[in-house]
Every structure is written in structure tokens, then in C-alpha cells.
Design a protein around this motif. Structure first.
Motif, PDB file in Angstrom:
ATOM      1  N   ILE A   1       0.830  -1.204   0.000  1.00  0.00           N
ATOM      2  CA  ILE A   1       0.000   0.000   0.000  1.00  0.00           C
ATOM      3  C   ILE A   1       0.865   1.254   0.000  1.00  0.00           C
ATOM      4  CG2 ILE A   1      -1.903  -1.154   1.182  1.00  0.00           C
ATOM      5  CD1 ILE A   1      -0.989   0.211   3.770  1.00  0.00           C
ATOM      6  N   LEU A   2       2.140   1.106   0.344  1.00  0.00           N
ATOM      7  CA  LEU A   2       3.063   2.234   0.369  1.00  0.00           C
ATOM      8  C   LEU A   2       4.414   1.769  -0.145  1.00  0.00           C
ATOM      9  CD1 LEU A   2       3.742   5.152   1.215  1.00  0.00           C
ATOM     10  CD2 LEU A   2       4.304   4.275   3.475  1.00  0.00           C
ATOM     11  N   VAL A   3       4.896   2.441  -1.161  1.00  0.00           N
ATOM     12  CA  VAL A   3       6.190   2.090  -1.741  1.00  0.00           C
ATOM     13  C   VAL A   3       7.203   3.163  -1.363  1.00  0.00           C
ATOM     14  CG1 VAL A   3       7.470   1.629  -3.856  1.00  0.00           C
ATOM     15  CG2 VAL A   3       5.075   0.891  -3.654  1.00  0.00           C
ATOM     16  N   LEU A   4       8.192   2.774  -0.597  1.00  0.00           N
ATOM     17  CA  LEU A   4       9.244   3.696  -0.156  1.00  0.00           C
ATOM     18  C   LEU A   4      10.606   3.101  -0.485  1.00  0.00           C
ATOM     19  CD1 LEU A   4       8.023   4.807   3.402  1.00  0.00           C
ATOM     20  CD2 LEU A   4       8.095   6.209   1.340  1.00  0.00           C
ATOM     21  N   PRO A   5      11.610   3.948  -0.645  1.00  0.00           N
ATOM     22  CA  PRO A   5      12.967   3.432  -0.789  1.00  0.00           C
ATOM     23  C   PRO A   5      13.355   2.660   0.468  1.00  0.00           C
ATOM     24  CG  PRO A   5      12.854   5.773  -1.356  1.00  0.00           C
ATOM     25  CD  PRO A   5      11.555   5.420  -0.730  1.00  0.00           C
ATOM     26  N   PRO A   6      14.316   1.764   0.376  1.00  0.00           N
ATOM     27  CA  PRO A   6      14.690   0.963   1.552  1.00  0.00           C
ATOM     28  C   PRO A   6      15.330   1.817   2.645  1.00  0.00           C
ATOM     29  CG  PRO A   6      16.241   0.616  -0.249  1.00  0.00           C
ATOM     30  CD  PRO A   6      15.112   1.422  -0.816  1.00  0.00           C
ATOM     31  N   ALA A   7      15.213   1.345   3.874  1.00  0.00           N
ATOM     32  CA  ALA A   7      15.873   1.983   5.021  1.00  0.00           C
ATOM     33  C   ALA A   7      16.787   0.954   5.669  1.00  0.00           C
ATOM     34  CB  ALA A   7      14.847   2.496   6.022  1.00  0.00           C
ATOM     35  N   ASN A   8      18.066   1.225   5.657  1.00  0.00           N
ATOM     36  CA  ASN A   8      19.053   0.316   6.223  1.00  0.00           C
ATOM     37  C   ASN A   8      19.520   0.829   7.580  1.00  0.00           C
ATOM     38  OD1 ASN A   8      19.125  -1.282   3.777  1.00  0.00           O
ATOM     39  ND2 ASN A   8      20.300   0.394   2.867  1.00  0.00           N
TER      40      ASN A   8
ATOM     41  N   ILE B   1       6.509   9.156   3.433  1.00  0.00           N
ATOM     42  CA  ILE B   1       6.029   9.583   2.122  1.00  0.00           C
ATOM     43  C   ILE B   1       6.743  10.873   1.715  1.00  0.00           C
ATOM     44  CG2 ILE B   1       4.014  10.401   0.848  1.00  0.00           C
ATOM     45  CD1 ILE B   1       2.285   8.621   2.607  1.00  0.00           C
ATOM     46  N   GLY B   2       7.268  10.882   0.510  1.00  0.00           N
ATOM     47  CA  GLY B   2       8.026  12.024   0.016  1.00  0.00           C
ATOM     48  C   GLY B   2       9.512  11.747  -0.070  1.00  0.00           C
ATOM     49  N   GLN B   3       9.964  10.679   0.583  1.00  0.00           N
ATOM     50  CA  GLN B   3      11.379  10.317   0.526  1.00  0.00           C
ATOM     51  C   GLN B   3      11.675   9.618  -0.803  1.00  0.00           C
ATOM     52  OE1 GLN B   3      14.731  10.585   0.856  1.00  0.00           O
ATOM     53  NE2 GLN B   3      14.260  10.731   3.059  1.00  0.00           N
ATOM     54  N   LYS B   4      12.678  10.128  -1.525  1.00  0.00           N
ATOM     55  CA  LYS B   4      13.006   9.600  -2.849  1.00  0.00           C
ATOM     56  C   LYS B   4      14.279   8.754  -2.865  1.00  0.00           C
ATOM     57  CE  LYS B   4       9.556  11.972  -4.537  1.00  0.00           C
ATOM     58  NZ  LYS B   4       8.290  11.282  -4.919  1.00  0.00           N
ATOM     59  N   ARG B   5      15.042   8.799  -1.775  1.00  0.00           N
ATOM     60  CA  ARG B   5      16.323   8.093  -1.747  1.00  0.00           C
ATOM     61  C   ARG B   5      16.338   7.056  -0.634  1.00  0.00           C
ATOM     62  NH1 ARG B   5      19.129  13.715  -1.059  1.00  0.00           N
ATOM     63  NH2 ARG B   5      17.127  13.874   0.001  1.00  0.00           N
ATOM     64  N   ALA B   6      17.233   6.109  -0.763  1.00  0.00           N
ATOM     65  CA  ALA B   6      17.413   5.122   0.295  1.00  0.00           C
ATOM     66  C   ALA B   6      17.909   5.820   1.562  1.00  0.00           C
ATOM     67  CB  ALA B   6      18.411   4.045  -0.148  1.00  0.00           C
ATOM     68  N   VAL B   7      17.381   5.399   2.687  1.00  0.00           N
ATOM     69  CA  VAL B   7      17.724   6.009   3.972  1.00  0.00           C
ATOM     70  C   VAL B   7      18.698   5.104   4.716  1.00  0.00           C
ATOM     71  CG1 VAL B   7      16.824   6.753   6.213  1.00  0.00           C
ATOM     72  CG2 VAL B   7      15.527   7.230   4.125  1.00  0.00           C
ATOM     73  N   HIS B   8      19.772   5.713   5.226  1.00  0.00           N
ATOM     74  CA  HIS B   8      20.780   4.965   5.975  1.00  0.00           C
ATOM     75  C   HIS B   8      20.776   5.469   7.413  1.00  0.00           C
ATOM     76  CE1 HIS B   8      24.940   2.837   5.745  1.00  0.00           C
ATOM     77  NE2 HIS B   8      24.319   2.595   6.878  1.00  0.00           N
ATOM     78  N   VAL B   9      20.438   4.573   8.342  1.00  0.00           N
ATOM     79  CA  VAL B   9      20.384   4.918   9.763  1.00  0.00           C
ATOM     80  C   VAL B   9      21.588   4.312  10.465  1.00  0.00           C
ATOM     81  CG1 VAL B   9      19.031   4.764  11.895  1.00  0.00           C
ATOM     82  CG2 VAL B   9      17.865   4.925   9.677  1.00  0.00           C
ATOM     83  N   ARG B  10      22.301   5.131  11.218  1.00  0.00           N
ATOM     84  CA  ARG B  10      23.481   4.669  11.964  1.00  0.00           C
ATOM     85  C   ARG B  10      23.245   4.896  13.453  1.00  0.00           C
ATOM     86  NH1 ARG B  10      24.934   7.191   7.275  1.00  0.00           N
ATOM     87  NH2 ARG B  10      26.418   6.137   5.892  1.00  0.00           N
ATOM     88  N   ARG B  11      23.236   3.812  14.206  1.00  0.00           N
ATOM     89  CA  ARG B  11      23.109   3.887  15.665  1.00  0.00           C
ATOM     90  C   ARG B  11      24.494   3.757  16.290  1.00  0.00           C
ATOM     91  NH1 ARG B  11      17.733   2.726  17.366  1.00  0.00           N
ATOM     92  NH2 ARG B  11      16.412   1.893  15.697  1.00  0.00           N
ATOM     93  N   PHE B  12      24.929   4.778  16.995  1.00  0.00           N
ATOM     94  CA  PHE B  12      26.258   4.783  17.593  1.00  0.00           C
ATOM     95  C   PHE B  12      26.208   4.171  18.999  1.00  0.00           C
ATOM     96  CE2 PHE B  12      27.107   7.217  14.021  1.00  0.00           C
ATOM     97  CZ  PHE B  12      28.428   7.629  13.956  1.00  0.00           C
ATOM     98  N   ILE B  13      27.036   3.166  19.227  1.00  0.00           N
ATOM     99  CA  ILE B  13      27.108   2.492  20.518  1.00  0.00           C
ATOM    100  C   ILE B  13      28.587   2.339  20.897  1.00  0.00           C
ATOM    101  CG2 ILE B  13      26.632   0.356  21.798  1.00  0.00           C
ATOM    102  CD1 ILE B  13      24.134   1.884  21.164  1.00  0.00           C
ATOM    103  N   VAL B  14      28.948   2.680  22.116  1.00  0.00           N
ATOM    104  CA  VAL B  14      30.320   2.486  22.593  1.00  0.00           C
ATOM    105  C   VAL B  14      30.420   1.099  23.206  1.00  0.00           C
ATOM    106  CG1 VAL B  14      32.120   3.295  24.156  1.00  0.00           C
ATOM    107  CG2 VAL B  14      30.649   4.948  22.996  1.00  0.00           C
ATOM    108  N   LYS B  15      31.378   0.332  22.761  1.00  0.00           N
ATOM    109  CA  LYS B  15      31.537  -1.056  23.192  1.00  0.00           C
ATOM    110  C   LYS B  15      31.848  -1.140  24.684  1.00  0.00           C
ATOM    111  CE  LYS B  15      33.970  -3.818  20.665  1.00  0.00           C
ATOM    112  NZ  LYS B  15      35.081  -4.378  19.877  1.00  0.00           N
TER     113      LYS B  15
END
Length: 499
Positions: free
Chosen positions: A142-149, A445-459
Motif C-alpha cells: 500500500i506504500l512504496v518507499l525506498p529501503p531503510a538500512n 512519504i516524500g522520501q526519494k532516496r534510500a535512507v541509511h540509519v546509523r546507531r552509535f554504541i560504545v563497546k
């Protein structure tokens, strides 16, 4: 405007858009409670997840034939979140506290699966659920969006950072173990949040902990107390509630001794950006501003006393950092990874949003960003409402300002940020739903590019263990927790963080 004039004005329209926090009266005496609405649609319905709050009680009292709740997170921390929505929807008998406790809450807490099965049976005819993976009758999305990694970026502290963190952790653990031995863990919850806050800030940058924001050095506390006792006269002529003298003296003494306070809105420590209302309630500034329908002022979330932004009392801080951060700058492990990635993305012309819970961390980040020549904009509680729109428009249209520093509290709800395609979550939040809402402001909705999410965690730090707390909450929402895990989860989560 009088109640009669408000009613007459609303009667001329067929559709009224009303913010939840505009409905001020818990006893049903406001103009909005004197109208028989046909349909009430409560957007961001999770804002009334606590049924005992005055905002929730005021929403329950509204009169209508039809009631809808819109929310992406109907269940965040516990089943009571869902109970509050059923109270607003008036779903009998499940909006009755006795029924809910007897047949759902207690069985669930005792590990009886029938509690959750009953919840699912209640929701089945009531809830229409749609997500990004939902498909129509033809099997098409029902909704087509670029991928989110989503990528977890593990950062390793330098030797100096590690030594500082371990020393801070040992000192914090001694204090926590003392509370455990005395059996006073939950009675000292605000102090424990303060200990955890410092550890989390240390993971972002040690400078956040090496601070001159020492409340023992405040010199204007007598004047502060006098201002409390006089009360505040706001622009509308309504006098704020004057707190009792004994309560004011307790608050002032807590500030003098540096005692931690828990924000009643986000349930975090207020140490990063505290504000005090004229009615002597302490909370995060951004949390308070987000509760108001207008940037000029609103009601106190605790006592509903009318206050304005000018009435707010900021705790005086001469200098945030004990060291001269600008002239003695040294990158933390997170800052190193962030800057390297931003420089690479800048060469490609990609825009990025950097989320953090700590506005003080943004104060520090400005130093290396300026040194590297990386142009940026900032969006947090310190930015006025008028300037916020300007910042967002400039970020969307600018070709050189490709980075937006955004507070997680200010940017998690109600914004469209599709101009960016890169998300940086610099520090984990207790509630994973808050992070997801922030990400959804970009991946929508409205996003045209693939989204890259980075979660920062200190080991090997408290941040890694916070991820386990997030996973446990997600399992609870899915109905995976049973037996003693539910009843003792709050204390056990704290013990796990201090392992």
C-alpha cells in the motif's frame, strides 16, 4: 475569548483541528467539553498513555458519538498504555479499572497467557493496523518507499577515554550497590537516573561530565525562593499557583545540595537542560516546551497552572565545561566516526540529521564541525518557534548546509524531514519507540532516496546494556515476558546496567 464565544465560533465549522493540550479542564467545564462532537480523532494518541494525568482525564470527558485514536505506538512501556486508549474510546467493560486489573493486568503479570490473548481479542474488532509492509487485496504494497538500512556503529574508546569511563563507572556502582543493600532502589530512582545520565554522557564525550554546572555554587537561591513565594503574573492576567513555603524550601534545598530530579514528562534526569516553573516544578526545558500548543506558554504539566515562557527559571551556569573545550579540543571515539562519515557524505552532497538527547553534546559538536569547515544548522528547544520554520526551510533548500543537529525530543514528532537521507542516532534512548518515531520523520512519504540509519554504541559500556533493555521492552510489547520478569523488571533492568 469567553466560553460562549468559543462555542459560537466552533459551531460555524464542520471540522475542528484541536491540539490535545488545548483541552485544559479535567472536570469537564471548558468550552470544548460543552459541545457534543460527532467525531473526535485523537492524533498522536499515545500522548495520553498515562490514565491518571490531567490531559488524559480531560480527553476522556469530551462528548462525542464516534472516537478514533491515531498512533504509531499504541503500546510503548506497559499494558497500561493501551488501557488509557480504551478509556478514551469508552470500550466497555475494559475501560473499567477493576475489570482490566482482574482479567488482564494481573493475569499477565502472573505469567498467565490468557491475559494477552484477551487483549488481542479485544483489539481484533477495534484496531485497523497499517505499516510499511502491509499489502492490498492484490498483494501489492500500500506504500512504496525506498529501503531503510539500519547499521549499528560500534565505537571503541581510546585508552584515556576508557580510564575515565571506568573510574566514573566504579564510583557510580558503589553508590548504586549502596541503594540495593539498603533496599531503597526505587526510592532513589532520580539519583540513579543521574548516575546513568553521567555514564551515558561520558560515552558521547568526557567533557560532558567534566562540568562546572555544579548546583552547590548557585548563589541566587534566596532570590529564587522569594520569586516562587510571590507567584507569577502571566500575560493573560491569571495568577500562577503559589506553592506552599515548605515545598519551595525543599526544592531550593535540593538545588543547593545538587540533588537529582526526575523529569515528569520523559522520566529522565533533568540535569542536562533543567528549567523550573513558577510553581516550583523541575523538568527538562524541551519536554515542557513540547507540551505547549504555542511557544509563548501554556499549562504546567503537573498542576496545570498557567505559565509563560518568560516565567521559566533557568538554573544559572557560568560555564558549562571545567576545561576550555574550544582551545583544548580532543575528539571522542564517537565524534571521530561521525566526522569521518559526514565528510564522506558531504562530498556526495547528501544531507544528514544528527540526533542526540543532550543539547550540551551539540554545544561540543559545534567545535569540531567548525574546525572541519562542515556547515550545519541546529534545531532544539532553544530555537524559537518562528526560527524553527526558518531552520527547516533552509535545511531543505540549502546546497552547502548539509548537516542538521536535532534534539531527539524536539525532532521526534510532527516533522517532515525527507530532505535528508542519512540519520545518526548518537546515543540510545530508553524507549525504542522514540527512536523509531525520529527515524520515521525521514523515512516517510516524500522520501526519494534510500535512507541509511546509523546507531552509535560504545563497546563494553552502559550503552550496550541499554540495547538489552530496549530489546526487553520490545519483547514485553510482543507479549514475551512472563512470571517474575514483569513484576521485577524495573529493578532488574537497573541491576543489569550496573553490571
Amino acid at each position: 475569548m469567553s466560553s460562549l464565544k468559543i462555542i459560537a465560533f466552533l459551531g460555524k465549522h464542520t471540522c475542528i483541528i484541536l491540539l490535545t493540550n488545548v483541552v485544559p479542564s479535567q472536570d469537564g467545564s471548558s468550552a470544548f467539553h460543552r459541545i457534543d462532537w460527532y467525531r473526535i480523532v485523537l492524533d498522536e494518541a499515545h500522548t495520553i498513555k498515562s490514565p491518571r494525568t490531567k490531559a488524559a482525564q480531560a480527553a476522556y470527558m469530551l462528548s462525542s458519538q464516534c472516537r478514533w485514536c491515531l498512533t504509531g505506538t499504541p503500546l510503548q512501556n506497559n499494558l497500561e498504555d493501551l488501557y488509557s486508549l480504551l478509556c478514551f474510546l469508552r470500550v466497555e467493560p475494559w475501560c473499567n479499572s477493576n475489570w482490566w486489573q482482574k482479567l488482564i493486568q494481573r493475569p499477565y503479570e502472573n505469567g498467565d497467557e490468557r491475559g494477552l490473548k484477551l487483549v488481542k481479542a479485544i483489539l481484533r474488532p477495534l484496531m485497523l493496523r497499517r505499516n510499511k509492509e502491509t499489502k492490498d487485496k492484490m498483494g501489492k504494497p500500500i506504500l512504496v518507499l525506498p529501503p531503510a538500512n539500519v547499521e549499528v556503529v560500534e565505537c571503541e574508546q581510546s585508552i584515556e577515554e576508557r580510564d575515565f569511563y571506568e573510574a566514573l563507572f566504579r564510583r557510580s556502582k558503589v553508590q548504586f550497590d549502596k541503594f540495593v543493600a539498603q533496599g531503597n532502589v526505587l526510592n532513589n530512582y532520580a539519583n540513579i537516573l543521574e548516575l546513568l545520565l553521567r555514564l551515558r554522557q561520558c560515552c558521547d564525550h568526557p567533557f560532558l561530565v567534566i562540568s562546572k554546572a555544579d548546583t552547590k555554587k548557585y548563589t541566587d537561591l534566596d532570590e529564587l525562593a522569594e520569586r516562587f513565594l510571590k507567584g507569577a503574573q502571566n500575560d493573560s492576567g491569571c495568577r500562577a499557583i503559589v506553592p506552599p513555603r515548605a515545598f519551595v524550601e525543599d526544592v531550593v534545598e535540593e538545588i543547593r545540595q545538587g540533588t537529582a530530579a526526575e523529569c515528569p514528562i520523559c522520566l529522565e534526569s533533568t540535569s542536562d537542560d533543567p528549567v523550573i516553573t513558577p510553581c516550583a516544578h523541575r523538568m527538562c526545558r524541551e519536554c515542557l516546551l513540547s507540551c505547549w500548543s504555542t511557544p509563548a506558554g501554556g499549562a504546567c504539566p503537573i498542576c496545570r497552572s498557567p505559565i509563560t515562557k518568560a516565567d521559566l527559571i533557568m538554573l544559572p551556569v557560568q560555564c558549562r565545561y571545567e576545561v576550555d573545550a574550544k582551545n583544548n579540543w580532543k575528539d571522542s571515539c564517537k565524534v571521530v566516526r561521525l566526522l569521518a562519515t559526514l565528510e564522506d557524505l558531504g562530498k556526495k552532497g547528501e544531507k544528514s540529521i544528527v540526533f542526540s538527547q543532550f543539547t550540551s553534546f551539540f554545544d561540543l559538536l559545534e567545535i569540531p564541525l567548525n574546525q572541519k569547515g562542515i556547515k550545519f544548522l541546529r534545531f532544539d528547544g532553544k530555537v524559537t518557534q518562528k526560527h524553527r520554520e526558518k531552520v527547516l526551510n533552509e535545511f531543505s533548500q540549502s546546497k552547502d548546509k548539509l548537516v542538521l543537529l536535532m534534539s531527539l525530543k524536539a525532532g521526534g514528532v510532527g516533522l517532515n524531514l525527507t530532505a535528508a537521507s542519512n540519520v545518526f542516532l548518537m546515543d540510545p534512548w530508553w524507549n525504542p519507540a522514540v527512536e523509531e518515531q525520529a527515524i520515521m520523520r525521514i523515512h516517510r512519504i516524500g522520501q526519494k532516496r534510500a535512507v541509511h540509519v546509523r546507531r552509535f554504541i560504545v563497546k563494553d559500556t552502559v550503552e550496550e546494556r541499554m540495547q538489552q533493555v530496549q530489546a526487553r521492552k520490545q519483547r514485553m510489547i510482543a507479549g514475551a515476558l512472563t512470571d517474575e520478569e514483569v513484576r521485577s523488571s524495573r529493578i532488574e533492568e537497573l541491576k543489569m546496567l550496573f553490571k
